[in-house]
Design an enzyme around this catalytic site. Structure first.
Site, PDB file in Angstrom:
ATOM      1  N   LYS A   1       0.589  -1.269  -0.008  1.00 45.93           N
ATOM      2  CA  LYS A   1      -0.094  -0.052   0.079  1.00 45.93           C
ATOM      3  C   LYS A   1       0.975   1.224  -0.026  1.00 45.93           C
ATOM      4  O   LYS A   1       1.705   1.123   0.627  1.00 45.93           O
ATOM      5  CB  LYS A   1      -0.752  -0.346   1.231  1.00 45.93           C
TER       6      LYS A   1
ATOM      7  N   SER B   1      -9.321  -0.108   7.253  1.00 50.79           N
ATOM      8  CA  SER B   1      -9.510  -0.428   5.564  1.00 50.79           C
ATOM      9  C   SER B   1      -8.654  -1.081   4.976  1.00 50.79           C
ATOM     10  O   SER B   1      -7.878  -1.605   4.123  1.00 50.79           O
ATOM     11  CB  SER B   1      -8.732   1.185   5.065  1.00 50.79           C
TER      12      SER B   1
ATOM     13  N   SER C   1      -9.758   2.238   2.956  1.00 51.28           N
ATOM     14  CA  SER C   1      -8.410   2.796   1.659  1.00 51.28           C
ATOM     15  C   SER C   1      -8.321   2.079   1.017  1.00 51.28           C
ATOM     16  O   SER C   1      -6.924   1.969  -0.078  1.00 51.28           O
ATOM     17  CB  SER C   1      -8.133   3.942   2.717  1.00 51.28           C
TER      18      SER C   1
HETATM   19  N1  GLN Z   1     -13.130   4.357   5.806  1.00 51.76           N
HETATM   20  C1  GLN Z   1     -12.523   4.699   7.023  1.00 51.76           C
HETATM   21  C2  GLN Z   1     -11.946   6.181   6.724  1.00 51.76           C
HETATM   22  O1  GLN Z   1     -12.980   6.688   5.605  1.00 51.76           O
HETATM   23  C3  GLN Z   1     -11.409   3.871   7.364  1.00 51.76           C
HETATM   24  C4  GLN Z   1      -9.754   3.993   7.082  1.00 51.76           C
HETATM   25  C5  GLN Z   1      -9.478   3.242   7.112  1.00 51.76           C
HETATM   26  O2  GLN Z   1      -9.398   2.619   8.322  1.00 51.76           O
HETATM   27  N2  GLN Z   1      -8.247   3.753   7.488  1.00 51.76           N
HETATM   28  O3  GLN Z   1     -11.875   6.494   7.835  1.00 51.76           O
END
Ligand code: GLN
Length: 487
Positions: A76, A175, A151
């Site tokens: 990532k 994410s 994400s």
């Molecule tokens: N969907 C969540 C957010 O927008 C989680 C994102 C994540 O875990 N990095 O913050």
């Protein structure tokens, strides 16, 4: 070879039936054939990957062994790998080259894994669909009109499309688990403190954890084993013994003697009936494997979204202050430093990142700090206490990951609140600091994967891996592959 798992390939490599160069070549061909449509990769370093593969083959000939030796992984784009870009899918970091290795990367290098390239994500990990990437679009390999989740959308899409054997993602509020669920992969968020965050570009430091996205539970165990453990460079990493997670997963798939908790609050209003049915069927399956199902209650979980979007934005507003146009990446000049900061940040950050910085600055500002931030911290404790109470009654909790399967690209991007609400089932886990995993447990009638969430108490990864492995090895959801037409 690109369709195989870490554990299958490590056996073939050990038996001399293939080389790491063969594997990397196969994976590169799959990327050439498919990534034009999937869009998982931001950068790919072919030559370096092949050099690492040759080095791994030589090391093996010289006597080195290990499950990850010679296995190509997608990373990532928020983890620092020395000499490679680390854009966090933001224009702000275009042109930035990482000067050092994150601890997880250093550990993967030691294990002889191959760092194939960098995969797409929501900008600075803020989002749930990878649509917030400033650098490209990633599609769900099961249906190109749908999002891969986020994400860590590039991580999950690359693994689901067999464009990587496995990947590393990060999980602040879901994410890793949510894109794994949307793409039909396994995704594990370790307990807070289990894996060093050194070299991870911080979003919300009290919630962030790095973890594996893989094709099987066994692979998640093997990758976790390699990256976990105390690191003096991260003061929140905990000095616990890291079990040999992989070895503990045997062919005994009985769950006799295990108690699995079913939280009634996790079957939320508006949940897709197909998701609910798939999860209820999985519960039944675990019962047939010998598990005892007990009802548990997480009464404060309903506050998790509100609490998460206060704490995560507060921490993000502080963490992202470092991107000021002076130290990293983009710089737009101004007549004085204030103008330089303003112009750079206005041009470098996308709208979701700006929204979060503004929200986070607001909840931390004087007069609002007590009303929002401090209060959110107190409710966070209540959420944590619910889990402590629940784990007195069970060894692991089983639940859905998301209220729906992957939605269409563009369906929710205009309505941030709608997207935030979908994090209802994943954020409590980060707020409580416990571990959680998503594994495939079915498909919607539209052919999209459905995930099962398995939660364990802090440092009880062994329990969730055991349940996940037993379920997976007695079902065949994980064996299905998306039919991807070449470009
Ligand atoms: N969907 C969540 C957010 O927008 C989680 C994102 C994540 O875990 N990095 O913050």
């Amino acid at each position: 070879m690109n369709t195989k798992t870490i554990s299958e390939l490590s056996e073939l490599l050990a038996a001399g039936e293939c080389t790491s160069v063969d594997i990397v070549n196969d994976v590169l061909s799959a990327i050439d054939e498919r990534d034009g449509r999937v869009g998982a990769y931001l950068t790919l370093d072919r030559e370096a990957a092949l050099e690492q593969a040759e080095a791994a083959d030589e090391a093996r000939a010289g006597g080195q062994t290990g499950a990850l030796l010679g296995i190509p992984l997608a990373i990532k784009d928020l983890l620092n790998v020395k000499g490679q870009p680390c854009t966090c899918a933001s224009k702000m970091l275009e042109g930035y080259t990482a000067p050092y290795d994150a601890t997880v990367i250093a550990r993967l290098r030691e294990a002889g894994a191959i760092l194939l390239g960098r995969v797409n994500m929501d900008e600075f990990a803020m989002g749930s669909s990878t649509e917030n990437s400033a650098l490209g679009k990633t599609c769900n390999p099961w249906n190109f009109d749908h999002v891969p989740g986020g994400s860590s959308g590039g991580s999950a899409a690359s693994v689901a499309a067999d464009e990587a054997i496995a990947s590393l993602g990060s999980d602040t509020g879901g994410s890793i688990r949510q894109p794994a669920a949307f793409c039909g992969c396994v995704g594990l968020k370790p307990t807070y403190g289990m894996v060093s965050r050194y070299g991870l570009t911080a979003f919300a430091s009290s919630l962030d954890q790095i973890g594996p996205v893989t094709k099987t539970v066994k692979d998640a165990a093997l990758l976790l084993e390699a990256i976990a453990g105390h690191d003096q460079k991260d003061s929140t990493s905990v000095d616990v013994d890291v079990p040999m997670f992989g070895k503990k997963l045997t062919d005994d798939h009985s769950l006799a003697g295990m108690k699995l908790g079913l939280p009634k609050e996790y079957f939320v209003e508006g949940m897709d009936p197909e998701v609910e049915q798939a999860v209820r069927d999985a519960v039944e399956h675990c019962k047939n494997l010998g598990a005892e199902i007990v009802d548990v209650s997480l009464p404060n979980a309903k506050y998790a979204i509100a609490v998460y979007y206060i704490i995560a934005t507060a921490e993000a507003s502080a963490n992202l202050a470092r991107f000021d146009g002076i130290r990293y990446g983009m710089r737009l000049d101004g007549k004085d430093p204030i103008e330089l900061y303003g112009k750079t940040r206005a041009a470098g950050f996308g709208s979701e990142v700006k929204r979060r910085i503004i929200l986070g600055t607001y909840v931390l500002s004087s007069g609002y700090y007590d009303a929002y931030y401090l209060r959110a911290q107190k409710v966070r404790t209540l959420i944590r206490n619910d889990f402590i109470e629940a784990f007195r009654q069970c060894d692991a909790i089983i639940a859905p990951v998301t209220p729906t399967p992957a939605y269409k690209i563009g369906e929710k991007s205009a309505d941030p609140l709608k997207m935030y609400l979908d994090d209802i089932l994943t954020t409590p886990v980060n707020l409580a600091g416990i571990c959680g995993m998503s594994i495939p447990c079915g498909f919607s009638s539209g052919g999209l994967p459905i995930g099962l969430q398995i939660l364990g108490d802090s440092f009880k990864e062994e329990n969730i891996l055991k349940v996940g492995h037993a379920y997976e090895q007695t079902t065949d959801w994980h064996k299905r592959k998306p039919a991807i037409q070449p470009v």
